[in-house]
Design a protein around this motif. Structure first.
Motif, PDB file in Angstrom:
ATOM      1  N   MET A  74      29.345 -11.833 -84.224  1.00 14.51           N
ATOM      2  CA  MET A  74      28.226 -11.005 -84.688  1.00 14.51           C
ATOM      3  C   MET A  74      27.022 -11.213 -83.780  1.00 14.51           C
ATOM      4  SD  MET A  74      28.437 -11.466 -88.740  1.00 14.51           S
ATOM      5  CE  MET A  74      28.344 -13.162 -88.387  1.00 14.51           C
ATOM      6  N   ASP A  75      26.622 -10.152 -83.119  1.00 15.74           N
ATOM      7  CA  ASP A  75      25.436 -10.181 -82.244  1.00 15.74           C
ATOM      8  C   ASP A  75      24.420  -9.254 -82.900  1.00 15.74           C
ATOM      9  OD1 ASP A  75      23.534 -10.017 -80.252  1.00 15.74           O
ATOM     10  OD2 ASP A  75      24.975  -9.740 -78.633  1.00 15.74           O
ATOM     11  N   PHE A  76      23.321  -9.809 -83.366  1.00 19.86           N
ATOM     12  CA  PHE A  76      22.389  -9.012 -84.181  1.00 19.86           C
ATOM     13  C   PHE A  76      20.960  -9.504 -83.964  1.00 19.86           C
ATOM     14  CE2 PHE A  76      21.818 -12.362 -87.419  1.00 19.86           C
ATOM     15  CZ  PHE A  76      22.902 -13.179 -87.114  1.00 19.86           C
ATOM     16  N   SER A 124      14.172 -10.454 -82.387  1.00 20.61           N
ATOM     17  CA  SER A 124      15.040 -11.619 -82.199  1.00 20.61           C
ATOM     18  C   SER A 124      16.383 -11.085 -81.683  1.00 20.61           C
ATOM     19  CB  SER A 124      15.253 -12.352 -83.528  1.00 20.61           C
ATOM     20  OG  SER A 124      15.834 -11.467 -84.476  1.00 20.61           O
ATOM     21  N   ASP A 125      17.205 -11.962 -81.155  1.00 19.20           N
ATOM     22  CA  ASP A 125      18.514 -11.556 -80.613  1.00 19.20           C
ATOM     23  C   ASP A 125      19.428 -12.775 -80.673  1.00 19.20           C
ATOM     24  OD1 ASP A 125      20.633 -10.487 -79.235  1.00 19.20           O
ATOM     25  OD2 ASP A 125      19.633 -10.422 -77.285  1.00 19.20           O
ATOM     26  N   THR A 126      20.371 -12.756 -81.607  1.00 18.09           N
ATOM     27  CA  THR A 126      21.206 -13.943 -81.834  1.00 18.09           C
ATOM     28  C   THR A 126      22.677 -13.558 -81.939  1.00 18.09           C
ATOM     29  OG1 THR A 126      20.756 -13.613 -84.178  1.00 18.09           O
ATOM     30  CG2 THR A 126      19.457 -15.300 -83.068  1.00 18.09           C
ATOM     31  N   VAL A 183      14.116  -5.850 -76.498  1.00 17.23           N
ATOM     32  CA  VAL A 183      15.144  -6.899 -76.627  1.00 17.23           C
ATOM     33  C   VAL A 183      15.496  -7.425 -75.233  1.00 17.23           C
ATOM     34  CG1 VAL A 183      17.493  -7.404 -77.364  1.00 17.23           C
ATOM     35  CG2 VAL A 183      16.050  -5.891 -78.727  1.00 17.23           C
ATOM     36  N   HIS A 184      15.745  -6.527 -74.323  1.00 19.38           N
ATOM     37  CA  HIS A 184      15.860  -6.919 -72.913  1.00 19.38           C
ATOM     38  C   HIS A 184      14.473  -6.646 -72.339  1.00 19.38           C
ATOM     39  CE1 HIS A 184      20.457  -6.084 -73.118  1.00 19.38           C
ATOM     40  NE2 HIS A 184      20.108  -7.193 -73.717  1.00 19.38           N
ATOM     41  N   ASP A 185      13.599  -7.618 -72.465  1.00  9.69           N
ATOM     42  CA  ASP A 185      12.175  -7.341 -72.251  1.00  9.69           C
ATOM     43  C   ASP A 185      11.866  -7.068 -70.782  1.00  9.69           C
ATOM     44  OD1 ASP A 185       9.758  -6.829 -73.399  1.00  9.69           O
ATOM     45  OD2 ASP A 185       9.107  -8.908 -73.556  1.00  9.69           O
ATOM     46  N   ALA A 227      17.081  -4.890 -84.226  1.00 10.74           N
ATOM     47  CA  ALA A 227      16.573  -4.911 -82.855  1.00 10.74           C
ATOM     48  C   ALA A 227      17.439  -4.030 -81.950  1.00 10.74           C
ATOM     49  CB  ALA A 227      16.565  -6.351 -82.339  1.00 10.74           C
ATOM     50  N   PHE A 228      18.708  -3.907 -82.320  1.00 13.80           N
ATOM     51  CA  PHE A 228      19.684  -3.029 -81.636  1.00 13.80           C
ATOM     52  C   PHE A 228      20.806  -2.850 -82.641  1.00 13.80           C
ATOM     53  CE2 PHE A 228      20.099  -7.467 -80.603  1.00 13.80           C
ATOM     54  CZ  PHE A 228      21.401  -7.762 -80.974  1.00 13.80           C
ATOM     55  N   LYS A 229      21.672  -1.888 -82.405  1.00 11.61           N
ATOM     56  CA  LYS A 229      22.744  -1.693 -83.380  1.00 11.61           C
ATOM     57  C   LYS A 229      23.602  -2.959 -83.408  1.00 11.61           C
ATOM     58  CE  LYS A 229      26.020   1.644 -85.159  1.00 11.61           C
ATOM     59  NZ  LYS A 229      26.755   0.590 -85.822  1.00 11.61           N
ATOM     60  N   LEU A 270      27.770 -17.242 -78.126  1.00  4.06           N
ATOM     61  CA  LEU A 270      26.768 -17.882 -78.983  1.00  4.06           C
ATOM     62  C   LEU A 270      25.425 -17.664 -78.314  1.00  4.06           C
ATOM     63  CD1 LEU A 270      28.725 -21.174 -79.770  1.00  4.06           C
ATOM     64  CD2 LEU A 270      28.342 -19.236 -81.319  1.00  4.06           C
ATOM     65  N   GLU A 271      24.440 -17.252 -79.108  1.00  4.93           N
ATOM     66  CA  GLU A 271      23.157 -16.857 -78.513  1.00  4.93           C
ATOM     67  C   GLU A 271      21.989 -17.344 -79.351  1.00  4.93           C
ATOM     68  OE1 GLU A 271      22.622 -12.588 -78.381  1.00  4.93           O
ATOM     69  OE2 GLU A 271      21.024 -12.761 -76.890  1.00  4.93           O
ATOM     70  N   ASN A 272      21.090 -18.046 -78.687  1.00  5.86           N
ATOM     71  CA  ASN A 272      19.837 -18.507 -79.304  1.00  5.86           C
ATOM     72  C   ASN A 272      18.651 -17.954 -78.523  1.00  5.86           C
ATOM     73  OD1 ASN A 272      20.968 -20.079 -81.334  1.00  5.86           O
ATOM     74  ND2 ASN A 272      21.010 -21.939 -80.074  1.00  5.86           N
ATOM     75  N   CYS A 298      19.648 -17.528 -74.548  1.00  6.66           N
ATOM     76  CA  CYS A 298      20.716 -18.232 -73.823  1.00  6.66           C
ATOM     77  C   CYS A 298      21.993 -17.796 -74.521  1.00  6.66           C
ATOM     78  CB  CYS A 298      20.513 -19.738 -73.902  1.00  6.66           C
ATOM     79  SG  CYS A 298      21.760 -20.639 -72.944  1.00  6.66           S
ATOM     80  N   GLU A 299      22.928 -17.183 -73.797  1.00  6.46           N
ATOM     81  CA  GLU A 299      24.074 -16.564 -74.466  1.00  6.46           C
ATOM     82  C   GLU A 299      25.361 -16.618 -73.657  1.00  6.46           C
ATOM     83  OE1 GLU A 299      23.679 -12.228 -74.900  1.00  6.46           O
ATOM     84  OE2 GLU A 299      21.617 -12.443 -74.212  1.00  6.46           O
ATOM     85  N   PRO A 300      25.928 -17.817 -73.501  1.00  6.80           N
ATOM     86  CA  PRO A 300      27.220 -17.899 -72.823  1.00  6.80           C
ATOM     87  C   PRO A 300      28.335 -17.328 -73.699  1.00  6.80           C
ATOM     88  CG  PRO A 300      26.605 -20.028 -73.719  1.00  6.80           C
ATOM     89  CD  PRO A 300      25.438 -19.124 -73.958  1.00  6.80           C
ATOM     90  N   ALA A 345      20.835 -15.071 -69.725  1.00  6.68           N
ATOM     91  CA  ALA A 345      19.437 -15.220 -70.160  1.00  6.68           C
ATOM     92  C   ALA A 345      18.676 -13.943 -69.856  1.00  6.68           C
ATOM     93  CB  ALA A 345      18.770 -16.393 -69.451  1.00  6.68           C
ATOM     94  N   HIS A 346      18.078 -13.386 -70.885  1.00  9.16           N
ATOM     95  CA  HIS A 346      17.167 -12.253 -70.645  1.00  9.16           C
ATOM     96  C   HIS A 346      15.879 -12.498 -71.411  1.00  9.16           C
ATOM     97  CE1 HIS A 346      18.029 -10.465 -74.618  1.00  9.16           C
ATOM     98  NE2 HIS A 346      19.300 -10.730 -74.387  1.00  9.16           N
ATOM     99  N   HIS A 347      14.816 -11.914 -70.916  1.00  6.69           N
ATOM    100  CA  HIS A 347      13.532 -12.026 -71.603  1.00  6.69           C
ATOM    101  C   HIS A 347      13.613 -11.268 -72.919  1.00  6.69           C
ATOM    102  CE1 HIS A 347      11.386 -13.978 -68.328  1.00  6.69           C
ATOM    103  NE2 HIS A 347      12.125 -13.243 -67.514  1.00  6.69           N
TER     104      HIS A 347
HETATM  105  N1  GLY Z   1      22.553  -7.895 -77.987  1.00  2.00           N
HETATM  106  C1  GLY Z   1      22.210  -7.714 -76.664  1.00  2.00           C
HETATM  107  C2  GLY Z   1      22.199  -8.966 -75.941  1.00  2.00           C
HETATM  108  O1  GLY Z   1      22.633  -9.977 -76.456  1.00  2.00           O
HETATM  109  O2  GLY Z   1      21.693  -9.025 -74.869  1.00  2.00           O
END
Ligand code: GLY
Ligand code: MN
Ligand code: MN
Length: 435
Positions: free
Chosen positions: A263-265, A274-276, A366-368, A232-234, A399-401, A384-386, A359-361
């Motif tokens: 790891m953000d992938f 997806s973005d986790t 990915v950043h919708d 989704a992104f590098k 951590l991102e869900n 959600c990624e604090p 929080a992003h859409h």
């Molecule tokens: N990987 C980009 C972001 O978490 O927004």
């Protein structure tokens, strides 16, 4: 196609919703993106324009979509233009879409060859009062000196039809794309499921002194194996203090014994993402301090994600998230409670350790696309990624869900990705026992 066929009912419905928002007697013209060039005869590959994809499902370069719902003749109301193949293309690149295939994917009856675009448009243009054209209206868009296919279409329309009014298609697509349909949520779920599998492979392969790029390879292997189109992104694979550089992605360092790896992938599947983010100990055991920081961030994720529900404004949500993180920073001994109480609200102290939004859409981008001034609604998909970043201790934790909002709350699309400390340690160590 690598991904399962997407029902064309999605694109038919998207077009219906789109034209319902256009002005009377206007023609929408959307183009695909350019194939990006590298050096010499190399290309970086093709990524479809997301607005064009949203309204047509066509994943091929050199495509144009024309919508003219008020056209006098019914056959002029929806026309898709795709490039005609020839022997040369067939020999070097293989098959391109036939008219029948393009029609089946998009649900558009009339498909024409791209080389007839100017001629056919001329036949209908003077019936209309104006054009809706595509352009990148993302608030964080990267603009450089490269002219895009969209820029060229705008120039061309101005040149050929100087007295027609121009309108912004992106103003409408961003209103629509921000709320996802069931089919779209299922595609994001599929991308998330592949991410979960990739994370398990990482847990099975991480060990002290491995290279960050070796873990990246596990993610790449899984997404290709499972029919993902691309990352989704590098991906970010950042060990130790590298995790404190938010967009670190060279991934060329060694994961030293005792370091925590961030790891953000994400996976792009059927053009949906997806973005986790997860953090793991290189040696299978979090240190006491890593545990403290990790638990603090996990607490913010658990509490913060409960706030993702219809009716809340992004700015208010971010303020609440910041308070949650601030509270944890005090508990970790990184901020002093009395200094926080006396802080300048324009320069909050937490920014030293937590400097991004949470929080992003999420969707085709990915950043919708979508306005953050719009309150959260059911059907929106948000991350959600604090995070807490302490370079002086060599610890960066995020951590991102991914969540889809429902009428009453949300559903975690990434619930299957291990996140509890004991679970992660156990999964890494299980592999060590097998060896
Ligand atoms: N990987 C980009 C972001 O978490 O927004
Ligand atoms: Mn991310
Ligand atoms: Mn994110």
């Amino acid at each position: 196609m690598r991904y399962q066929t997407i029902p064309n009912s999605l694109f038919i419905k998207n077009r219906k919703n789109f034209i319902a928002k256009t002005k009377k007697n206007t023609i929408t013209i959307l183009t695909s993106n350019d194939v990006k060039h590298n050096n010499a005869d190399d290309v970086m590959g093709f990524t479809q324009n997301n607005d064009l994809f949203y309204l047509s499902g066509i994943d091929q370069e050199e495509t144009i979509l024309v919508l003219y719902p008020d056209a006098y003749k019914p056959e002029n109301r929806e026309i898709l233009f795709v490039k005609e193949t020839n022997e040369h293309i067939k020999i070097w690149d293989g098959d391109k879409l036939t008219k029948e295939q393009a029609s089946e994917i998009s649900g558009i009856k009339r498909v024409e060859w791209l080389h007839d675009f100017e001629k056919i448009l001329q036949l209908i243009a003077f019936e209309a009062d104006g054009f809706y054209l595509g352009h990148n209206e993302h608030i964080k868009r990267v603009t450089n000196n490269q002219q895009t296919q969209q820029d060229r279409m705008i120039d061309w329309c101005k040149d050929k039809y100087p007295l027609h009014k121009l309108h912004r298609a992106a103003k409408i697509t961003r209103e629509l794309r921000i709320v996802k349909s069931e089919i779209e949520v299922a595609l994001i779920q599929k991308a998330a499921d592949i991410s979960v599998e990739g994370f398990h492979r990482v847990l099975q392969n991480v060990q002290p002194d491995c290279k960050e790029y070796e873990l990246e390879a596990e993610l790449t292997y899984t997404l290709v194996k499972r029919g993902g189109t691309r990352h989704a992104f590098k991906p970010i694979v950042a060990s130790g203090k590298n995790a404190c550089a938010l967009h670190y992605n060279v991934n060329d360092d060694t994961c030293e014994d005792g370091e925590m790896i961030l790891m953000d992938f994400g996976v792009c599947y059927g053009n949906y993402n997806s973005d986790t983010t997860r953090c793991i100990p290189s040696n299978g055991k979090f240190s006491e301090r890593q545990k403290e920081v990790y638990s603090a961030v996990l607490h913010c994720l658990k509490e913060g994600s409960k706030l993702l529900k219809p009716g809340i404004l992004s700015a208010d949500y971010e303020k609440k998230m910041a308070s949650l993180v601030e509270e944890q920073l005090i508990k970790l001994g990184l901020l002093d409670a009395s200094e926080v109480a006396a802080q300048n609200p324009d320069k909050p102290l937490y920014k030293k350790y937590f400097m991004h939004g949470t929080a992003h859409h999420l969707g085709l981008d990915v950043h919708d696309v979508g306005l953050y001034s719009r309150v959260f609604e059911a059907g929106m998909v948000l991350t959600c990624e604090p995070g807490i970043y302490i370079p002086e201790e060599g610890i960066g934790c995020r951590l991102e869900n991914d969540y889809v909002l429902t009428e009453t709350g949300n559903i975690n699309l990434t619930a299957a990705m291990p996140i509890e400390i004991e679970e992660i340690e156990e999964l890494i160590n299980k592999k060590n026992l097998v060896k």
